[in-house]
Structures are given as structure tokens and as C-alpha cells.
Design an enzyme around this catalytic site. Structure first.
Site, PDB file in Angstrom:
ATOM      1  N   GLU A  39      -6.580  -0.216  15.428  1.00 51.11           N
ATOM      2  CA  GLU A  39      -7.170  -1.221  14.535  1.00 51.11           C
ATOM      3  C   GLU A  39      -6.171  -2.309  14.142  1.00 51.11           C
ATOM      4  O   GLU A  39      -5.025  -2.025  13.784  1.00 51.11           O
ATOM      5  CB  GLU A  39      -7.671  -0.531  13.270  1.00 51.11           C
ATOM      6  CG  GLU A  39      -8.277  -1.492  12.250  1.00 51.11           C
ATOM      7  CD  GLU A  39      -8.217  -0.964  10.830  1.00 51.11           C
ATOM      8  OE1 GLU A  39      -8.153  -1.795   9.905  1.00 51.11           O
ATOM      9  OE2 GLU A  39      -8.215   0.266  10.658  1.00 51.11           O
TER      10      GLU A  39
ATOM     11  N   SER B 248     -10.398  -5.222  10.126  1.00 54.69           N
ATOM     12  CA  SER B 248     -11.714  -4.714   9.739  1.00 54.69           C
ATOM     13  C   SER B 248     -12.488  -5.855   9.110  1.00 54.69           C
ATOM     14  O   SER B 248     -12.007  -6.471   8.156  1.00 54.69           O
ATOM     15  CB  SER B 248     -11.595  -3.557   8.736  1.00 54.69           C
ATOM     16  OG  SER B 248     -11.221  -2.366   9.380  1.00 54.69           O
TER      17      SER B 248
ATOM     18  N   ARG C 205       1.969   1.562  10.090  1.00 61.01           N
ATOM     19  CA  ARG C 205       1.542   1.995   8.753  1.00 61.01           C
ATOM     20  C   ARG C 205       2.748   1.938   7.820  1.00 61.01           C
ATOM     21  O   ARG C 205       3.525   2.881   7.725  1.00 61.01           O
ATOM     22  CB  ARG C 205       0.962   3.416   8.822  1.00 61.01           C
ATOM     23  CG  ARG C 205       0.094   3.778   7.615  1.00 61.01           C
ATOM     24  CD  ARG C 205      -0.609   5.098   7.828  1.00 61.01           C
ATOM     25  NE  ARG C 205      -1.617   5.029   8.857  1.00 61.01           N
ATOM     26  CZ  ARG C 205      -2.848   4.554   8.700  1.00 61.01           C
ATOM     27  NH1 ARG C 205      -3.221   4.082   7.532  1.00 61.01           N
ATOM     28  NH2 ARG C 205      -3.699   4.532   9.706  1.00 61.01           N
TER      29      ARG C 205
ATOM     30  N   ARG D 256       0.861  -5.847  12.714  1.00 67.06           N
ATOM     31  CA  ARG D 256       0.246  -5.166  13.868  1.00 67.06           C
ATOM     32  C   ARG D 256       0.110  -6.121  15.061  1.00 67.06           C
ATOM     33  O   ARG D 256       0.076  -5.670  16.206  1.00 67.06           O
ATOM     34  CB  ARG D 256      -1.103  -4.575  13.461  1.00 67.06           C
ATOM     35  CG  ARG D 256      -0.951  -3.447  12.453  1.00 67.06           C
ATOM     36  CD  ARG D 256      -2.221  -2.643  12.242  1.00 67.06           C
ATOM     37  NE  ARG D 256      -2.003  -1.580  11.269  1.00 67.06           N
ATOM     38  CZ  ARG D 256      -2.837  -0.571  11.056  1.00 67.06           C
ATOM     39  NH1 ARG D 256      -3.958  -0.495  11.756  1.00 67.06           N
ATOM     40  NH2 ARG D 256      -2.563   0.351  10.160  1.00 67.06           N
TER      41      ARG D 256
ATOM     42  N   ARG E  87       0.840  -1.203   0.000  1.00 68.28           N
ATOM     43  CA  ARG E  87       0.000   0.000   0.000  1.00 68.28           C
ATOM     44  C   ARG E  87       0.872   1.249   0.000  1.00 68.28           C
ATOM     45  O   ARG E  87       1.821   1.353   0.767  1.00 68.28           O
ATOM     46  CB  ARG E  87      -0.923   0.016   1.231  1.00 68.28           C
ATOM     47  CG  ARG E  87      -1.860  -1.184   1.270  1.00 68.28           C
ATOM     48  CD  ARG E  87      -2.812  -1.139   2.428  1.00 68.28           C
ATOM     49  NE  ARG E  87      -3.612  -2.355   2.480  1.00 68.28           N
ATOM     50  CZ  ARG E  87      -4.549  -2.600   3.407  1.00 68.28           C
ATOM     51  NH1 ARG E  87      -4.793  -1.702   4.340  1.00 68.28           N
ATOM     52  NH2 ARG E  87      -5.219  -3.744   3.379  1.00 68.28           N
TER      53      ARG E  87
END
Length: 427
Positions: free
Chosen positions: A348, A351, A276, A389, A261
């Protein structure tokens, strides 16, 4: 994806239901194009009717052995005009379809009202955040001091927001992936998939990354391939342009892949460490169900992701995203948020979303109910969970005052019985 009939008949209702989620949609332009399409379609239909009458007249003249050349020429000119008008109509429809691809999915009735993440609704919590007799360190300091994470050398190899895992760090990543896959395969009945990591533009369009999020994707320079941002893209598109038998549903797949990403527009917070980054590994859950079963499947999928965090004894909470924080294609989303001691906050880690028929319409994936016509199944997906994460959570929640990190009991069989990660700095 909205078909043109839905836009024609329900545009004001769609706009009202989307509210702030539709702020980027040029509604007036869409409305004008819909009116242009109506006008052009009426014109084409009138010309077609005129052509039919004229063709009947030509046939009558020929049967009566009367001169028909003038009438034939008029019909040929009329046919040419119809072709031109149909081309204009198709251009309008193409432009409408481009706009339709950029309109977000409608939220489910149970999605909380709200404009941003501060109005998400907490559903439940599991586990208690640890208490420390010392100031907890952030994961990047822990990883670098133990010699299991190297951000500086990763930057030298590639650039910012990349990492190298070394020794027990690499072993930890591999162990977590294996544990997650085993849980989903053995306990929850998912079928493992190892998909391509490169996909074409049709695949990205099918799951909703294109055309709206082009800037977030990595492209190959000389080919029309893109690196996957999540395994959701290739796994969902396995069935693109297919009609599945009713007996095939539900389909439940799990895939462990790297994800890529650009994180365009992300600055400041989380630019350090593993929260991130541009490349990370994730275990993804993807499901296809009959429409009437999809919300029960959302609960099942979310619980499957929670099982991983419970096995690792990591404190987390589940929140229902409000309408303003909902992702582009989702009708409803639960976020799993892990406790991060250095930030004293939940962040987070997964999701879990129900897309209803949003993706299957775009990708032309259908199923045939018994005795019925082909229909669009619902798709769901969620992280089961993000490996990087999870490493953040383990390093921070299991850190010890001497700088070591305890290995969660569930992971020890996957790490050759290692109970504690101790300092072993790289050269």
C-alpha cells in the site's frame, strides 16, 4: 457518528450491516442504555405533564384567591425531581454518545464481502514490474550503500523507526513533494493548504481518530495537543462547526505535511526501513462534496493519486477493500499498492476513501442546499501519495546492478537535472 435516533430506530440493522467490523462494539450494553433512555425519557415526560397540570392548578387557585402554598410547594418538589431525572437522562445520553463515537461507519453497498485483506478485490493494474539480471536489494540496503539514508544515526538521535535522509536522499524527498503538489494543483485543481501539525482533541474526534485510536497518537506532555497522523485531520477540521454555502462545494484541498504515528501493535514485518515508521511526509488530498456526488468524487480522487505513480512510471495496482479490511470511518476505500521488488509483492502507498457523512456529523460540518435546510456534506481523502513509500518504490524499482539508482524522468527537473544517484557515503 451515529445520532441517538439512528441507534434507537436502527440498531439491529446497523449491527447486521457492520458484521465483523462491529466486533468490538458492546451491543448488549448499547441496547440496555437505549432502553434505559426510553424508560427515563418516558418518566421525565410524565413528570413534565404532571408539572404542567399542577402549575395550571396553582394558577387557578391564585385566580380564585384560594390558598396555594401547599400546591406551590408540591410543584417545587416536582420540579426538583424533574431536574434530578433529567440529570440521570443526560448521563445515559453521554454514555450512549461515547459508544456511538466508537461504532464504525457502515460500508457502501458496492464494498466487497470479506473478512480480511486476502479478500480484497483487485480492480486494475498499471505498468509492468521490472525484471532484474541480479538479485534486487531492499531499499534500506540501497539507501545506506549510497549514503542517502541513515537509520543508525536516526536511532541515536531519537530511537527505532526513524530515518535521516542525506544529500540526494533529502533532495529526492523534497523533489517528490514538489512534483506531487504541482500535479494536484495544476492538473487536478486542488487548493494547497499548509495547516498546523498540532491539533486539539476535538479535531481528532471529528475525523475519527479519537476516542478509538488514542494509543496510536503522539501526545504533548503538558498540553492538550496531539501530533497529526495525517493532514486529513487539520484540513477536514478547518470547517468544523460551520455551515458552508451550497456554492462552496466541491471543496478540494491538498496539503504536504509530516505525519506522526505510534504504530502501536505493529511488530515484525516492516519494522526495518521506511515502510512503517513513526515520522514521514505525505501529500494528502481532502474533498467535500454534496452527498449525491461523493462516489464520482472518489473515482476522481483515486485517479488523481494514480497520476503521480504514472508520472513516476512505477507499477501499481488498485484494490477495493473488503468489509473486513475497511478502515473505521470509511464507507468505501480503494488502496493503491506499489510494486516492491525485494518483497515480490504489491504494498500500500495510498488509501482513497469516501467517509460519506461520518466525519461531518462528528465535526458538525454542514452545507445549505439551495432552498433547503442545512445538511451534512460528504468527505473524502486519500494520500496523493506517501513520500517515504514512494522513495521505497523508486530505490527498488530503479536500482541498477552497479548499486546506483536511476532518477525517474518526471523528477529530474526537480533535482537539478540529476539522472542517476550514485554512491556518496556520508562520513
Amino acid at each position: 457518528m451515529y445520532d441517538l435516533r439512528s441507534l434507537r430506530d436502527q440498531l439491529p440493522a446497523i449491527r447486521d450491516q457492520l458484521g465483523p467490523r462491529g466486533v468490538d462494539v458492546p451491543w448488549e450494553e448499547v441496547e440496555k442504555l437505549l432502553q434505559d433512555r426510553r424508560d427515563r425519557l418516558s418518566q421525565v415526560e410524565a413528570l413534565r405533564h404532571q408539572l404542567k397540570k399542577g402549575s395550571d392548578e396553582v394558577a387557578r387557585l391564585k385566580r380564585a384567591k384560594q390558598p396555594a402554598e401547599e400546591a406551590v410547594a408540591a410543584m417545587r418538589a416536582l420540579g426538583d425531581n424533574i431536574a434530578i431525572q433529567e440529570e440521570h437522562l443526560r448521563a445515559i445520553e453521554v454514555e450512549l454518545e461515547e459508544h456511538a463515537l466508537r461504532i464504525p461507519n457502515l460500508p457502501h453497498d458496492t464494498v466487497p464481502q470479506g473478512t480480511d485483506a486476502s479478500q480484497n478485490v483487485e480492480i486494475r493494474r498499471w505498468g509492468e514490474p521490472p525484471s532484474f539480471d541480479f538479485p534486487p536489494k531492499p531499499h534500506w540496503e540501497i539507501g545506506e550503500s549510497l549514503g542517502i539514508l541513515d537509520f543508525k544515526r536516526a536511532g541515536k538521535i531519537t530511537g527505532a523507526r526513524f530515518s535521516i535522509a542525506l544529500g540526494a536522499g533529502a533532495q529526492l524527498e523534497r523533489a517528490l513533494t514538489s512534483l506531487m503538489l504541482d500535479i494536484h494543483l495544476r492538473k487536478h485543481g486542488y487548493t494547497e493548504v499548509l495547516p498546523p501539525y498540532l491539533v486539539n482533541r476535538d479535531a481528532m474526534t471529528g475525523t475519527g481518530q479519537l476516542p478509538k485510536f488514542e494509543q496510536d497518537l503522539f501526545h504533548l506532555r503538558d498540553d492538550e495537543y496531539l501530533l497529526i497522523p495525517t493532514a486529513e485531520v487539520p484540513v477536514t477540521n478547518m470547517y468544523r462547526d460551520e455551515i458552508l454555502p451550497d456554492t462552496a462545494l466541491p471543496i478540494r484541498h491538498v496539503a504536504a505535511t509530516p505525519c506522526f504515528r505510534r504504530e502501536a501493535g505493529s511488530y515484525g514485518q516492516d519494522t526495518r526501513g521506511l515502510i512503517r515508521v513513526h515520522q514521514f511526509h505525505k501529500v494528502e488530498l481532502v474533498a467535500f462534496t454534496a452527498p449525491e456526488e461523493s462516489y464520482a468524487e472518489l473515482e476522481r480522487l483515486t485517479n488523481a493519486a494514480e497520476t503521480v505513480l504514472q508520472a513516476l512510471e512505477l507499477p501499481y495496482r488498485v484494490v477495493s477493500l473488503c468489509r473486513g479490511d475497511l478502515g473505521f470511518g470509511a464507507a468505501k476505500t480503494y488502496d493503491l499498492e506499489i510494486w516492491v521488488p525485494s518483497q515480490q509483492a504489491y504494498r500500500e502507498i495510498s488509501s482513497c476513501s469516501n467517509f460519506e457523512a461520518f466525519q461531518t456529523r462528528r465535526a458538525n460540518i454542514r452545507f445549505r442546499p439551495q432552498g433547503g435546510k442545512p445538511a451534512y456534506p460528504h468527505t473524502l481523502n486519500g494520500s496523493g501519495v506517501a513520500v517515504g513509500r514512494t522513495i521505497v518504490a523508486i530505490l527498488e524499482n530503479y536500482q541498477q546492478e552497479d548499486g546506483s539508482v536511476l532518477v525517474p524522468h518526471a523528477l529530474r527537473p526537480y533535482m537539478n537535472g540529476i539522472e542517476r544517484i550514485i554512491s556518496n557515503p556520508a562520513p
